[in-house]
Design a protein around this motif. Structure first.
Motif: not given
Ligand code: NAD
Length: 338
Positions: A98-100, A152-155, A172-174, A204-206, A231-235, A257-259, A297-299
């Motif tokens: 949890d950095y920013s 989660g934290k970002i979403g 949509c989240d679990t 914004h999922t992992p 998409n700022t999560a993962r490619g 997209t950032d990824v 995005a993180f930078a």
């Molecule tokens: P987080 O763990 O705080 O939140 C992720 C959320 O996704 C959780 O609430 C979790 O319950 C939910 N989730 C997990 N699987 C799911 C599914 N199948 N369907 C729906 N929801 C689901 O993570 P975060 O810190 O908010 O990070 C989110 C994403 O951003 C991650 O992929 C992380 O790698 C990425 N990220 C990208 C950058 C960047 O520079 N672009 C920087 C940091 C994080």
């Protein structure tokens, strides 16, 4: 303790040295962790890696054989580490959870506004001294239905910011976030329901085995025509080949997209002399309705200083054999190593 840092960029050296305060003996390598470079860790007890380093099974075995007992990753995401193998080998792993999150959330909104206001086309037109508005009529966020996958934290911050713009947020989240439901009128729906109803979808999922290629032909065929995807999560959460096909067919109105699925070895480096050979990335970069940023995005200054601070907290806890707050090596579900 001697610590080897892989994938070090110029912008990190000074800030890491300063934050170390002479506690540990640091060695910085620009090399990415892979089969060839894993042996560089001989003689070190701990390593620090980043998102593009490869800590898959074979590489972890080499690291273990040369004496590595601790890995700390300078990011939140850790889909590049085979946690199950690390645990089997007795290698402890920690991250920076949890950095920013604001840095990434704000970047997400920046990407969305750029798509909606057609900023890529605007800048291209201006480069040719074309000041006409004919092709650059924008759209508002206000009153749009925005689907957020992962609150989660970002979403959750993205949801709060976009709700202040007057958007209707569905998510949509679990795990449901009660504060978002109560204070920001966020409605939780299924992924399919989100696909049918959203004007904009933000991811914004992992990245794990459940979210890999979550955005694929099947899901995109259920989305509204002209939907925008961010998409700022993962490619690899997005099937890149399939999103290109849907962009070409004009089913998808825009992608920001950032990824990028195949960003390893491309993002974070200057290819202005050698030029990239990746056809899909080139095709995306040439589209007017696609915006790409290089995993930046993180930078931000704020995030970098926090990442550094937490990395040294992790190292210190390990060194003093204290409980490591950000330990991830006990995470139970299987994460993909891609
Ligand atoms: P987080 O763990 O705080 O939140 C992720 C959320 O996704 C959780 O609430 C979790 O319950 C939910 N989730 C997990 N699987 C799911 C599914 N199948 N369907 C729906 N929801 C689901 O993570 P975060 O810190 O908010 O990070 C989110 C994403 O951003 C991650 O992929 C992380 O790698 C990425 N990220 C990208 C950058 C960047 O520079 N672009 C920087 C940091 C994080």
């Amino acid at each position: 303790m001697k610590v080897l840092f892989y994938s070090i960029k110029n912008y990190e050296r000074k800030i890491l040295q300063e934050a170390n305060k002479n506690r540990f003996h640091l060695t910085f390598k620009e090399e990415v962790l892979n089969l060839e470079t894993a042996f560089l860790a001989r003689g070190f007890e701990a390593i620090s890696i980043f998102t593009n380093d490869n800590a898959s099974e074979d590489i972890l075995r080499i690291l273990h054989s040369v004496g590595i007992k601790y890995i700390t990753i300078r990011s939140t995401g850790y889909d590049n580490i085979d946690l199950i193998m690390a645990k089997e080998l007795g290698i402890t792993v920690s991250n920076v959870p949890d950095y920013s999150p604001e840095s990434i959330a704000e970047h997400t909104v920046m990407l969305l506004l750029n798509l909606l206001k057609k900023n890529k086309m605007v800048q291209n037109q201006l480069a040719h001294q074309n000041f006409s508005l004919d092709n650059i009529i924008g759209e508002t966020i206000h009153n749009k239905t925005i689907g957020i996958i992962g609150t989660g934290k970002i979403g959750s911050i993205v949801a709060k910011i976009l709700s202040a713009f007057g958007a209707n947020i569905i998510a949509c989240d679990t795990v449901m976030n009660k504060t978002l439901e109560k204070n920001y009128n966020v409605k939780y729906v299924s992924l399919i329901n989100m696909a049918y109803n959203s004007d904009i979808i933000s991811i914004h999922t992992p990245l794990n085995e459940y979210t890999h290629y979550m955005i694929n032909h099947d899901l995109m065929s259920r989305m509204k025509n002209n939907v925008l995807i961010i998409n700022t999560a993962r490619g690899s959460i997005v099937n890149t080949k399939e999103i290109i096909e849907n962009l070409n067919k004009k089913n998808i109105g825009g992608y920001a997209t950032d990824v990028y699925e195949f960003e390893k070895g491309i993002f974070f480096y200057n290819h202005s002399q050698s030029r990239i050979k990746d056809k899909m990335l080139t095709e995306l970069m040439n589209m007017d309705n696609v915006i790409i940023t290089p995993h930046q995005a993180f930078a931000t200054k704020e995030a970098l200083s926090r990442i550094t601070e937490i990395t040294f907290e992790n190292l210190t806890s390990w060194y003093l054999r204290k409980e490591i707050k950000n330990k991830i090596s006990d995470v139970e579900y299987k994460l993909m190593t891609i």
